[in-house]
Design an enzyme around this catalytic site. Structure first.
Site, PDB file in Angstrom:
ATOM      1  N   ASP A   7       0.755  -1.237  -0.005  1.00 16.65           N
ATOM      2  CA  ASP A   7       0.122  -0.184   0.002  1.00 16.65           C
ATOM      3  C   ASP A   7       0.952   1.269   0.060  1.00 16.65           C
ATOM      4  O   ASP A   7       2.006   1.210   0.449  1.00 16.65           O
ATOM      5  CB  ASP A   7      -0.805   0.022   1.220  1.00 16.65           C
ATOM      6  CG  ASP A   7      -1.934   1.164   1.108  1.00 16.65           C
ATOM      7  OD1 ASP A   7      -2.531   1.382   0.306  1.00 16.65           O
ATOM      8  OD2 ASP A   7      -1.755   1.941   2.031  1.00 16.65           O
ATOM      9  N   GLU A   9       0.970   5.628   0.482  1.00 21.79           N
ATOM     10  CA  GLU A   9       0.348   6.976   0.768  1.00 21.79           C
ATOM     11  C   GLU A   9       1.109   8.236  -0.024  1.00 21.79           C
ATOM     12  O   GLU A   9       2.365   7.814  -0.180  1.00 21.79           O
ATOM     13  CB  GLU A   9       0.554   7.205   2.155  1.00 21.79           C
ATOM     14  CG  GLU A   9      -0.213   6.478   3.376  1.00 21.79           C
ATOM     15  CD  GLU A   9      -1.643   6.207   3.039  1.00 21.79           C
ATOM     16  OE1 GLU A   9      -2.272   7.051   2.520  1.00 21.79           O
ATOM     17  OE2 GLU A   9      -2.168   5.061   3.678  1.00 21.79           O
ATOM     18  N   HIS A  57      -3.914  10.679   5.967  1.00 22.74           N
ATOM     19  CA  HIS A  57      -2.666   9.897   6.461  1.00 22.74           C
ATOM     20  C   HIS A  57      -1.849  10.665   7.673  1.00 22.74           C
ATOM     21  O   HIS A  57      -1.144   9.721   8.453  1.00 22.74           O
ATOM     22  CB  HIS A  57      -1.721   9.527   5.337  1.00 22.74           C
ATOM     23  CG  HIS A  57      -1.020  10.568   4.571  1.00 22.74           C
ATOM     24  ND1 HIS A  57      -0.540  11.655   4.868  1.00 22.74           N
ATOM     25  CD2 HIS A  57      -1.146  10.630   3.135  1.00 22.74           C
ATOM     26  CE1 HIS A  57      -0.348  12.528   4.030  1.00 22.74           C
ATOM     27  NE2 HIS A  57      -0.582  11.790   3.108  1.00 22.74           N
ATOM     28  N   HIS A 150      -4.974   6.533   7.819  1.00 18.34           N
ATOM     29  CA  HIS A 150      -4.301   5.645   7.061  1.00 18.34           C
ATOM     30  C   HIS A 150      -2.829   5.675   7.146  1.00 18.34           C
ATOM     31  O   HIS A 150      -2.365   6.494   7.496  1.00 18.34           O
ATOM     32  CB  HIS A 150      -4.588   6.000   5.555  1.00 18.34           C
ATOM     33  CG  HIS A 150      -6.116   5.809   4.921  1.00 18.34           C
ATOM     34  ND1 HIS A 150      -6.318   5.353   3.939  1.00 18.34           N
ATOM     35  CD2 HIS A 150      -7.452   6.262   5.477  1.00 18.34           C
ATOM     36  CE1 HIS A 150      -7.801   5.294   3.729  1.00 18.34           C
ATOM     37  NE2 HIS A 150      -8.152   5.984   4.731  1.00 18.34           N
ATOM     38  N   ASP A 155      -2.178  -0.502   6.355  1.00 20.87           N
ATOM     39  CA  ASP A 155      -3.337  -0.898   5.380  1.00 20.87           C
ATOM     40  C   ASP A 155      -2.713  -2.237   4.723  1.00 20.87           C
ATOM     41  O   ASP A 155      -3.635  -2.697   4.217  1.00 20.87           O
ATOM     42  CB  ASP A 155      -3.494   0.265   4.501  1.00 20.87           C
ATOM     43  CG  ASP A 155      -4.229   1.334   5.139  1.00 20.87           C
ATOM     44  OD1 ASP A 155      -4.692   1.309   6.517  1.00 20.87           O
ATOM     45  OD2 ASP A 155      -4.679   2.339   4.311  1.00 20.87           O
TER      46      ASP A 155
END
Length: 232
Positions: A7, A9, A57, A150, A155
């Site tokens: 994942d 960000e 985030h 997040h 995640d």
């Protein structure tokens, strides 16, 4: 089989407009089982963090300003990713940002042939339902109570659990055990079926009376087919 769940960000939604990757988290699976091996890194995006992205985030300019640039950590990242399939939720987004960063530093892009998108899997399994990570975690009973904001590694950890659920991973052992039981039962039945009592041989030669009755029956037939073309 080795797979990487990952994942990212970012500073926004579109690398084509200047948005950058700021965090990546990766989880290693082998045969759909987490190995405990992970990769996690923050990167300085060399641009300001929009307030909307920071609200998602929590990564601020102050936090990221002393983090390494992407090219400083790319070799370690690529070594961890290897050449195995890469699993992400809405994977085109994550692949897009990762490949954009690779392109900026002149590195080879990661082929989309390696991409496994859990959103696409979820849409196939649950058409018409919500397919966000939060919604699917709720559907499959995956605890996300510790997820306040997040985070790429967090995640990825949730996504690894979800991916296992979406692909039936928790049932693999049960299925194999059931198949072994069925095979064992079938083998036992096969062995039993081959053990039969010994019976004495039965006579198969016709008696004189049976031959006489058969000849009398044949004599009643008018031009039987099996005699066509046979000289009288």
């Amino acid at each position: 089989m080795r797979e990487i769940i990952f994942d990212t960000e970012t500073t926004g939604f579109d690398p084509a407009t200047g948005d950058r990757l700021v965090e990546i988290g990766c989880i290693e699976l082998v045969n759909r089982v987490p190995t405990g091996q992970t990769f996690h890194a923050y990167f300085n995006p060399q641009r300001a963090m929009p307030a909307a992205a920071e609200a998602v985030h929590g990564l601020s300019d102050i936090f990221l300003r002393d983090k390494p640039l992407f090219h400083h950590g790319v070799d370690a990242l690529l070594d961890f990713l290897g050449d195995c399939p890469l699993v992400a939720h809405n994977a085109k987004f994550d692949f897009g940002f990762l490949n954009h960063e690779l392109k900026l530093i002149g590195r080879d892009l990661i082929s989309f042939d390696r991409m496994i998108d859990t959103v696409a899997i979820a849409r196939t399994l649950h058409p018409g339902a919500k397919h966000s990570l939060d919604a699917l975690c709720t559907r499959y009973g995956i605890d996300r109570s510790h997820r306040v904001k997040h985070g790429a590694l967090l995640d990825a950890e949730l996504l690894a659990q979800l991916y296992i659920e979406l692909t039936g991973g928790r049932q693999i052992g049960l299925v194999l055990a059931a198949e072994d039981t069925i095979k064992a039962g079938s083998m036992e039945r096969a062995i039993v079926s081959t053990v039969r009592p010994v019976r004495p041989a039965r006579p198969h030669q016709a008696s004189a009376a049976e031959l006489e009755r058969h000849a009398a029956f044949i004599a009643t037939l008018d031009k039987p087919l099996w005699l066509d073309g046979v000289a009288a």
